[in-house]
Each structure stands twice: as C-alpha cells, then as structure tokens.
Design an enzyme around this catalytic site. Structure first.
Site, PDB file in Angstrom:
ATOM      1  N   GLY A  73       2.601  -1.360  11.691  1.00  0.00           N
ATOM      2  CA  GLY A  73       2.582  -2.727  12.350  1.00  0.00           C
ATOM      3  C   GLY A  73       3.089  -3.766  11.230  1.00  0.00           C
ATOM      4  CG  ASP A  74       1.077  -4.567   7.535  1.00  0.00           C
ATOM      5  OD1 ASP A  74       1.145  -3.463   7.862  1.00  0.00           O
ATOM      6  OD2 ASP A  74       0.352  -5.035   7.013  1.00  0.00           O
ATOM      7  CD  GLU A  75       3.913   0.675   4.649  1.00  0.00           C
ATOM      8  OE1 GLU A  75       3.845   0.264   3.474  1.00  0.00           O
ATOM      9  OE2 GLU A  75       3.499   1.386   5.250  1.00  0.00           O
TER      10      GLU A  75
END
Length: 277
Positions: free
Chosen positions: A214-216
C-alpha cells in the site's frame, strides 16, 4: 540428406547448441536476436539440403520455434522483424526447392505451416498478455512484486556482464496510514496514483518503478552509481537503497535495501539510507 552432409552440418550444430546452453548466462541480451536470426538461416540451409520432401517438411516446422521465441522474449518491433526474416528465409527455401525437379513442395506444406504458426502465435500472445496482466498493480499500473523479480533478475544478469551496477531503492511513504485513517482509503489510493505518475515521469529509459504494498514502492536503476541515484521525492519518505554486488540474487539485493529502509525508519524517517557493503 546425404550422410556425409548430415555429419558435416549436424556435428557443428550440436557443438554450437551445447556451447550456447553452457554460456547462456554470459551472452549479452543484445546478442540473442542475432543468434535467433542465425538459427533461421540454419533452418533454411537444412530445409534446402534435406534431400526428401518428408525431411524438408520436418525441418520447416523448426521455424515455429523462431516465432515462439520472438513472441515470448522480444519486444513487438524486434519480434516482428525476426518473424519477417524467418518468413523471408522460408520463402527463399521454397523458391530454391521449386527449382529442384526431383523435390517440389505442394501448396499443402506452406498452408499447414502457416496455419500451425498462426494458431501457436495466437496462443503465445494470449499467454504473454496474461503474464503481463499478472505483473501489473491494478491501482497504479506499476509493476508488482512478481514483475519486479523478473526484471531485477534480468538486470542483475546484465550487471554480471559488467554493464554497470544496479541500484535498488525501497521507498516507504511516511505516515501513509494516517492518510487512510484521517482522509479515507480513497485519498490513500489517490496519493499512490499521484506518486506513481510523478515518479515515473522523471525516471530514465530502462529504469523501473514498482509497487509492492500500500505504501511501499521499489525503484530499480540499472547501470547506476550511488552518486547518480538521486531520488527526488515529492512527499516525506523513508528510503533504503542498495548497490548490486557480483553474484547477487534479486532477494539478496532487495534484502539489503530492506535492512537499510528499516534503519532509515529508526533514524527518524524522511531520509535515504544506503546499505552497508
């Protein structure tokens, strides 16, 4: 085919085939299309010197492997060029055979060959598209982990051939969870899309940006040094970067980058930390 001619052509081809297989990891990728074209020429020679219609037709179907390889491993323009060259080689073989009164191909052979190649090409292209779709992150349209592993494996193989080191950077968007919690998942998705679009616009040709969470995100920079690997980030991010070393696998390189990312987070985030060699 005359036995002496068979030995004359067959023995060197066996030696060449074994040599190419043994040195397959040392050949530069740029040499592979030329080797494929050379294979089409050899198929043509064997077709013309087959000595009988049955042998000639058998050799004709080796053109099918040229088409399959081109569709699977080359980009569309290069694949079209290889298939066109193989088609021209087959046409030349048919023309030469038509001048041999004792050995002429009927219309059945080329029609059958074209039908088989067309059907196989359609199946191969469908499978290639299915593979490509399985390697794409549906939100950002970036490469996912499956695709990154494949691309990084190829880049490290080129690195072993001294084309230059590979920089792998793991990018973690700081406090991304707060965006989802405070503004909703739609805002988080929009942020991911915006980051993917903005970062993709500044990459060099040959660089790869992927999303593995999701955020990587992951960025792969082939033939790049640490001094050249300036990551211009438009939001607060923690980055772990690693430079490839001889003998690296994809998991080894990404593992060092992941360790560096962990250090970047522990040091207060909003920074780039390089893996210790």
């Amino acid at each position: 085919m005359d036995n002496n001619l068979l030995i004359f052509l067959g023995t060197p081809l066996i030696v060449i085939g074994v040599t190419v297989y043994a040195l397959r990891r040392r050949f530069p990728l740029a040499a592979l299309p030329w080797m494929l074209a050379a294979g089409a020429v050899l198929i043509t020679v064997l077709t013309v010197t087959g000595g009988s219609t049955a042998v000639t037709v058998s050799f004709n179907f080796f053109y099918l492997w040229v088409v399959i390889y081109a569709l699977l491993f080359l980009n569309p323009p290069a694949a079209a060029l290889q298939i066109g060259f193989a088609g021209a080689a087959y046409g030349a073989a048919a023309l030469l055979l038509s001048r041999q009164t004792e050995q002429q191909l009927t219309a059945f052979e080329p029609i059958t060959l074209i039908a088989v190649i067309s059907t196989t090409s359609g199946v191969v292209m469908w499978l290639s598209q299915a593979r490509e779709h399985s390697e794409i992150d549906p939100l950002t349209l970036l490469i996912n982990r499956r695709g990154l592993d494949r691309i990084l494996h190829a880049a490290l193989r080129e690195d072993d051939l001294s084309t230059g080191p590979v920089v792998a950077g793991l990018i973690d968007v700081d406090h991304f969870k707060q965006v989802n919690d405070l503004q909703g998942h739609a805002a988080g998705d929009q942020l991911s899309e915006n980051l993917a679009s903005g970062w993709s616009a500044v990459l060099r040709s040959g660089d790869t940006l992927g999303r593995i969470g999701g955020d990587e995100f992951v960025v792969l920079l082939p033939a790049c040094s640490p001094a050249e690997a300036a990551l211009h980030l438009s939001v607060t991010c923690s980055v772990g970067a690693a430079l490839s070393e001889p003998g690296d696998s994809a998991s080894m390189l990404l593992g060092r980058a992941d360790t560096a990312l962990y250090r970047a987070k522990n040091m207060g985030r909003d920074r780039v930390v390089w893996a210790v060699a």
